[in-house]
Design an enzyme around this catalytic site. Sequence first.
Site, PDB file in Angstrom:
ATOM      1  N   GLU A  42     -36.158 -40.088  35.649  1.00 33.66           N
ATOM      2  CA  GLU A  42     -36.128 -39.839  34.196  1.00 33.66           C
ATOM      3  C   GLU A  42     -37.359 -40.491  33.575  1.00 33.66           C
ATOM      4  OE1 GLU A  42     -35.948 -38.774  30.696  1.00 33.66           O
ATOM      5  OE2 GLU A  42     -34.226 -38.051  31.862  1.00 33.66           O
ATOM      6  N   CYS A  52     -27.449 -34.773  25.263  1.00 36.41           N
ATOM      7  CA  CYS A  52     -26.172 -34.692  24.547  1.00 36.41           C
ATOM      8  C   CYS A  52     -25.794 -36.005  23.900  1.00 36.41           C
ATOM      9  CB  CYS A  52     -25.073 -34.224  25.492  1.00 36.41           C
ATOM     10  SG  CYS A  52     -23.439 -34.193  24.717  1.00 36.41           S
ATOM     11  N   HIS A 439       3.568 -28.118  14.219  1.00 39.98           N
ATOM     12  CA  HIS A 439       3.419 -27.958  12.771  1.00 39.98           C
ATOM     13  C   HIS A 439       3.355 -29.335  12.116  1.00 39.98           C
ATOM     14  CE1 HIS A 439       4.054 -26.146   8.785  1.00 39.98           C
ATOM     15  NE2 HIS A 439       4.884 -27.159   8.561  1.00 39.98           N
TER      16      HIS A 439
END
Length: 457
Positions: A42, A52, A439
């Site tokens: 890297e 991300c 609900h």
Amino acid sequence: MTGISDATQTVDTDLLVIGWGKAGKTLAKDLGSRGRRVVLVERDDTFVGGSCINVACVPTKDLIDSAEHRADAEPAAYLRQAIASRDSLVARLRAANRAMLETVEAVTLISGEASFVGPHRVRVRAGDETLEITAEQIVINTGSSPLLPELPGIDGPNVHTSQSIQHIAALPERLAIVGGGFIAMEFASMFAAFGSQVVVLERSPRFGAGLDDDVREAVLAALTDRGVRILTDAAVESIDQTGVNTPAGRVDADAVLVATGRRPETAALNLDAAGITTDERGFIVVDERLATSAPGIWAAGDVNGGPQFTYISLDDYRVIASQLVGDGSRTTADRSAVPNTTFITPPLARVGLSEREARRQGVDHVVAVKNVADIAAMPRPKILGETHGLIKVLVDPGTDLVLGATVFCTDAQEVINLVALAMRAGVTATQLRDGIWTHPSSTEALNEVLATLPTGR
């Protein structure tokens, strides 16, 4: 992450991963845990863990969430607080990602810029030091970065990309956003909530041209109701210290965000030395197994030109791992009903065919659609005070299977996953309509929306 200590050192490994994205880090951990020798390179320590967690999905959604909870807080101070919170989250995630691989004995982490010198030979530079790595198998996972058009003033101090604006020094009183795509929408919604006056400059005659007309109108209503102005036919000609010039006139701005697409991060890789083919935009060409034109080399994530989502990069890992340690059966052709979400407020989520696409392709369909504010069986948006949006589902009248859906409402990023799963599993629209859901939730809207489908199908 270790640096390069010996300028003449040569390393041989089973797998070389270039770039610490979602696919790359997951492959490194998987194969390293199996005892394969893995080297992960890297070039930027601030990207440990991939885009991300550092500049994309996670930090931007953290800022969006902070913006939505500003209430009466003083805007400038609150933005500074939100950025500090964002940075703290990113630092924790970056440390966790580093630890995840440092604890795998077979994985070696290298900091430096990678460049091919042959099909299976890569030179890594860190300052004046170099390291050469040979590997039987190589995965390129270098991602993408914001694309800046060639415009006078594009390099000005008040011009930002989607990455740099996350650390803007001060809240702009007036923010101009160049581009009308989904990244532009997210930042427009976010900065309006932080307290900026936001203008979106869309070069085409129609904002949200890829959306169905009713969806586009609902998105426009949600954005304009929070103060976002949207100008169409507004191709930017130049940018200066105090604003943006377009053929339609001048837009004054304290800061400019350029959100006009992304480009692959391949410039430093010297892909020609490895015989790796790219397309006209510079993305690496791959087949359905993500193999490049060079045997034993794969490309994963944004750099291969596929959909630019972290979860696609994760699936890229699965496809490549299938070639490296599996039976080789996984391909990108296995993907179906892949959802996506744009995190404006409320979120805009989609999967499968839109009505516009179904008509263009001549696909037989019927449509169930209802505005969120009119869905009596869905009190959750009213509880939260956010009733913008609509829910729209396309159904095959012959098979009763779902062809696609747009869910533009509170919790859309979750509801769309249920619809996508139903599409992949062959669950019918009738079964969704008659499902028993908790609900108050957003999922239960499917009961009422799908009841609007014509009978006798």
